[in-house]
Structures are given as C-alpha cells and as structure tokens.
Scaffold this active site. Structure first.
Site, PDB file in Angstrom:
ATOM      1  CB  SER A 176     -13.245  22.165  82.746  1.00 33.70           C
ATOM      2  OG  SER A 176     -13.142  22.551  84.093  1.00 33.70           O
TER       3      SER A 176
ATOM      4  CD  GLU B 289     -20.639  18.186  81.884  1.00 28.51           C
ATOM      5  OE1 GLU B 289     -19.857  17.623  82.676  1.00 28.51           O
ATOM      6  OE2 GLU B 289     -20.256  18.964  80.992  1.00 28.51           O
TER       7      GLU B 289
ATOM      8  CD  GLU C  97     -15.492  12.931  82.640  1.00 28.50           C
ATOM      9  OE1 GLU C  97     -15.592  12.299  81.568  1.00 28.50           O
ATOM     10  OE2 GLU C  97     -15.164  14.121  82.705  1.00 28.50           O
TER      11      GLU C  97
END
Ligand code: KIV
Length: 275
Positions: A55, A192, A125
C-alpha cells in the site's frame, strides 16, 4: 548485509504467538508502516505486528494501485522500518509479479527480503494458485502470511476494489482458499473487504489467526493502514476505516503557523539563534 538487516527482531511478539494468541482469544493488532520516523513511534507502542505493505504504492508514492511497486522499493522501506522498530514482528509484502513467475524466482525474491531487511515474514496475496509457492517458502524457513478476499494486486481482474465473497461461488472459493493456505503452512492470513459473516466462518474453521481489514468483528486480529488510522488524507473515507486522529488538520495548522510566523518575523526568536 547491514546491521539493521541482521536484527532478529520480535523480542516481544514472535512467530509462535500467532497460534497462541488465537488459542487464548487475544486479538492481534497489526499496523502498516513505511518509514523510520513512524517506525520509531510504533516501537514505543504495544502494537503486536508491523506490516510494510505494498500500500506504500498508494500512500507514499501516490499511485492509484499497488501494481507499480517494485521488490527494491519493498526492500528499501522494510529495511528502514526495521531500523526504527528493531524489536517488532515485521512482515514485508511481496509486490506484484515477485512471486508469480516461478518458485525459484519467488524463493530468490523472498530470500532477498529476509536477508536484506531483517523482516520476520513475508506476505503474499492469493489462495489455491499459490499453494505450492507458500509451501516452498515455508520449507525454506521463510514464514508466510496469506491474504484473501479483496487482494489489491488483482484490481485489474476484479475491475475495482469492491467487497469480495458476497455471491455463493466466491464465498465458497474464499472459504476453501483459507483452508488451502492453512494446510500450505501460513502463520496467519489477512482477510480484506469481505462480509463479516464469511470472515467469522473462516476464523472459526482454521487454526491460524485471521487479521481483518474491512472484514468485521469475527477476525482474530485487525490491521489498518497507518495513514488512514491517523487521518492523513481527509478525502479517503471507506466504511472500514476508523480515524484515531486527524493528522492532516494538525499538520496543516502547524505548517500555517510556521508560514505566518516567518511572514510576521515572529520566528526565529532570540532563543532559536546562536551567539
Ligand atoms: O498493503 C497493505 O497495506 C496491506 C494491508 C491493507 C493488509 O496489504
């Protein structure tokens, strides 16, 4: 290897604590961090774990996605966070395409993160497609945190940043992926932007902790992006963020104060000057 990268880290929370905290129903706190100054502040708190998230592509570099973030950028930021927070359990994100090409390439890239930054674990991920990748990393003694649900590196596949796991098929896939990641050996996994009920179902069905962001109250821990928690961008207001401060306003006030005092010749004063 720098002296920072040589730090073992995590004199407090350790890899063994993920399962222990879950068994003891102690929620795990995790926060992102990208620089030395904030890392020093985090070091003085009781926060359990620190994530150098990709991020940083959004909040540090100002990109509209995390896709442009490179392995070298992740290594640079993780190493400086480690210098500021020498004893925190530190996790570094593997950036887009650093674990997709081959297992050999993934091991080399994750190996660089571990050797050059002093991180305690890497995060990647995805679910079933990365079962063997996770397994290979764990066999190489590199702890891995998983990440399911809205996985921002897949923004082009999803066509945006919407909530995942709402329809029956995606609900089932995410639930299955959680078990697959657990069996592959992850130490924990981020969930998430999925419905609270799905996050709770996953958390109750696996033995490793889930760390939620936009996943409601049933997770075994919670993570927020540091800049969101501190209110550094008043234009970013997703439902899942709670602001614990309004740093944007505070910083603007301080900077305006400096500007005004320079204009008025009120700063510097005699006490700020050398004889
Ligand atoms: O990149 C990141 O900051 C993350 C968190 C939002 C979990 O992956």
């Amino acid at each position: 290897m720098s002296s920072t990268a040589d730090t073992i880290g995590s004199r407090g929370f350790s890899i063994k604590d993920f399962r222990k905290y879950k068994q003891e129903f102690t929620p795990i706190s995790m926060i992102t961090c990208y620089d030395y100054s904030f890392a020093r502040i985090l070091q003085m708190t009781d926060i359990d774990t620190v994530l150098v998230g990709d991020s940083l592509g959004n909040v540090i570099a100002g990109y509209s996605s995390t896709l442009p973030v490179t392995l070298d950028q992740m290594i640079y930021h993780t190493e400086i966070v480690r210098r500021g927070a020498p004893s925190k359990f530190l996790i570094a994100d593997m950036p887009f395409m650093s674990y997709h090409v081959s297992i050999e390439d993934t091991l080399r890239n994750a190996g660089r993160i571990m050797k050059e930054t002093g991180a305690n674990a890497v995060k990647l991920e995805g679910g079933r497609d990365f079962r063997d990748t996770v397994g290979a990393l764990v066999r190489a003694s590199i702890p891995v945190m998983g990440h399911l649900g809205l996985t921002p590196q897949s923004v082009q596949k999803f066509g945006g940043y919407s909530v995942q796991g709402r329809d029956a098929d995606s609900h089932r896939r995410i639930l299955e992926d959680a078990t697959i990641l657990e069996e592959a050996g992850v130490c924990a996994m981020v969930l998430e932007k999925i419905p609270e009920s799905l996050a709770r179902e996953i958390s109750e069905s696996i033995s490793v902790p889930t760390i939620g962001i936009g996943a409601g109250r049933g997770c075994d821990g919670q993570v927020l992006v540091l800049n969101d928690l501190l209110g550094m961008d008043e234009s970013f207001n997703p439902k899942f963020v709670k602001r614990y401060a309004n740093l944007s306003e505070l910083c603007q006030r301080a900077l305006q104060g400096f500007h005004r005092e320079v204009r008025e010749r009120a700063f510097p004063e005699e006490r700020h000057a050398y004889s």
